[in-house]
Design a protein around this motif. Structure first.
Motif, short mmCIF file in Angstrom:
data_model
loop_
_atom_site.label_atom_id
_atom_site.label_comp_id
_atom_site.label_asym_id
_atom_site.label_seq_id
_atom_site.Cartn_x
_atom_site.Cartn_y
_atom_site.Cartn_z
N ARG A 27 0.91 -1.32 -0.05
CA ARG A 27 -0.08 0.03 0.04
C ARG A 27 0.99 1.23 0.06
NH1 ARG A 27 -4.97 -1.07 4.32
NH2 ARG A 27 -6.33 -2.07 2.76
N SER A 28 2.02 1.10 0.68
CA SER A 28 2.86 2.48 0.92
C SER A 28 3.83 2.65 -0.37
CB SER A 28 3.79 2.34 2.11
OG SER A 28 4.52 1.27 2.02
N GLN A 29 4.12 1.35 -1.02
CA GLN A 29 5.29 1.28 -2.07
C GLN A 29 4.73 1.25 -3.38
OE1 GLN A 29 8.54 1.99 -1.54
NE2 GLN A 29 7.98 2.45 0.62
N THR A 30 3.34 1.14 -3.52
CA THR A 30 2.76 0.64 -4.96
C THR A 30 1.19 1.42 -5.06
OG1 THR A 30 1.37 -1.21 -4.70
CG2 THR A 30 3.54 -1.41 -4.89
N ARG A 31 0.68 1.69 -6.10
CA ARG A 31 -0.31 2.26 -6.38
C ARG A 31 -1.54 1.14 -6.66
NH1 ARG A 31 0.34 5.47 -11.64
NH2 ARG A 31 1.59 3.46 -11.96
N ARG A 33 -4.17 -1.37 -5.41
CA ARG A 33 -5.44 -1.43 -4.33
C ARG A 33 -5.41 -2.65 -3.76
NH1 ARG A 33 -10.68 -0.25 -7.67
NH2 ARG A 33 -9.32 -1.76 -8.94
N ASP A 76 -6.96 -4.47 -6.60
CA ASP A 76 -6.08 -5.09 -7.79
C ASP A 76 -5.60 -6.24 -7.24
OD1 ASP A 76 -6.64 -2.81 -9.43
OD2 ASP A 76 -5.36 -1.56 -8.04
N GLU A 182 6.15 5.49 -10.84
CA GLU A 182 5.83 6.15 -9.71
C GLU A 182 5.77 5.53 -8.52
OE1 GLU A 182 4.09 6.08 -12.30
OE2 GLU A 182 4.00 7.92 -13.32
N ASP A 183 5.72 4.11 -8.68
CA ASP A 183 5.71 2.95 -7.69
C ASP A 183 7.25 2.89 -6.91
OD1 ASP A 183 3.13 2.26 -7.87
OD2 ASP A 183 3.52 1.21 -9.58
#
Length: 223
Positions: A27-31, A33, A76, A182-183
Motif C-alpha cells: 500500500r505504501s510502495q505501490t498504487r 489497491r 487489484d 511512480e511506484d
C-alpha cells in the motif's frame, strides 16, 4: 484482473504477521489497491470456542473463498491469509477426511503466487493452536497436496524484515508488470536491470543482489 497471493503454512509460522507486513508495504510502495483476507477458520473457532466438526469444515472453506472473491471485486491484489487448502489439510490431519481437497485445490490453482511459510519461527501458544508437534505433519500434508496437484510455491523463511524481503523477492516477477515508475518498488527493479546490463530476470526471485544474478554479472564482466 485481480492478483491473488496465498500465504499458507502450519500453525504459528507467521502467516498473519507476513500478510499484514505485505499489505502495509504494498500500500505504501505501490498504487495497487490491496486487500488482506484473514483466516475465517480462526474467526470461527474464536466465536464458537471449539474446533469445527468434520461436517462443518466445508462451509468454513467455502466462506474463506467467498470473502476473497468479494474483495477481488474492488481491489487489484488480494492477499489470502489463508486459503481453503489449509482447511482441507487440517480436515485430513484431524479427522482423516480428504473430501475437501478437490474444492480447495481448485481454488488454490487460481492463486497467482503461493508463499509457503518455513518452520523456523519460535512457537507461540494462543489457546487455539494444537502445539508445536503438529507443525511438521501439517507441513508435510501441505507440501504433498501442492506437489501432487502440480502447484508451485515459494518458501519464505527468516524473521521480521528478512521474512518480508524474501516474500517480496519471490513476488517480484509477478508484481513487476503491474508497477509504474511512480511506484517505490520500480526503482529497485530498475537497479537490478542496470546492474546486469539489461532486462535480466532470475527464474527464482527478483533480488538484484541474489546469488544467481551475481553469477550472471560475473560472467558478463569476464567476457
Amino acid at each position: 484482473m485481480t492478483l491473488h497471493i496465498a500465504l499458507v503454512g502450519a500453525e504459528s509460522t507467521g502467516k498473519s504477521q507476513l500478510g499484514i507486513a505485505l499489505l502495509d508495504h504494498l500500500r505504501s510502495q505501490t498504487r495497487l489497491r490491496c486487500a488482506l483476507i484473514g483466516e475465517y477458520l480462526r474467526e470461527w473457532c474464536e466465536r464458537e470456542g471449539r474446533t469445527p466438526r468434520p461436517d462443518e469444515q466445508r462451509a468454513i472453506a467455502e466462506e474463506q473463498w467467498r470473502r476473497a472473491e468479494a474483495a477481488a471485486a474492488g481491489h487489484d491484489l488480494v492477499l489470502h491469509d489463508t486459503t481453503p487448502l489449509m482447511t482441507a489439510v487440517y480436515s485430513e490431519q484431524l479427522f482423516g477426511d480428504t473430501s475437501l481437497y478437490p474444492f480447495a485445490l481448485e481454488v488454490q490453482a487460481r492463486m497467482d503466487a503461493t508463499l509457503l511459510m518455513a518452520l523456523d519461527l519460535a512457537w507461540v501458544a494462543d489457546g487455539l493452536r494444537d502445539g508445536p508437534h503438529a507443525q511438521q505433519p501439517t507441513d508435510r500434508l501441505l507440501r504433498r497436496a501442492l506437489r501432487n496437484a502440480g502447484l508451485g510455491y515459494s518458501l519464505v523463511s527468516g524473521s521480521g524484515p528478512d521474512r518480508l524481503q524474501q516474500a517480496l523477492n519471490a513476488l517480484g516477477p509477478l508484481l513487476r508488470p503491474h508497477l509504474g515508475r511512480e511506484d517505490g518498488l520500480f526503482g529497485r527493479l530498475l537497479q537490478r536491470g542496470e546492474r546486469l546490463g539489461g532486462d535480466w530476470r532470475c527464474e527464482l526471485c527478483d533480488d538484484p543482489a541474489c546469488e544467481h544474478a551475481s553469477r550472471v554479472a560475473d560472467r558478463s564482466s569476464r567476457s
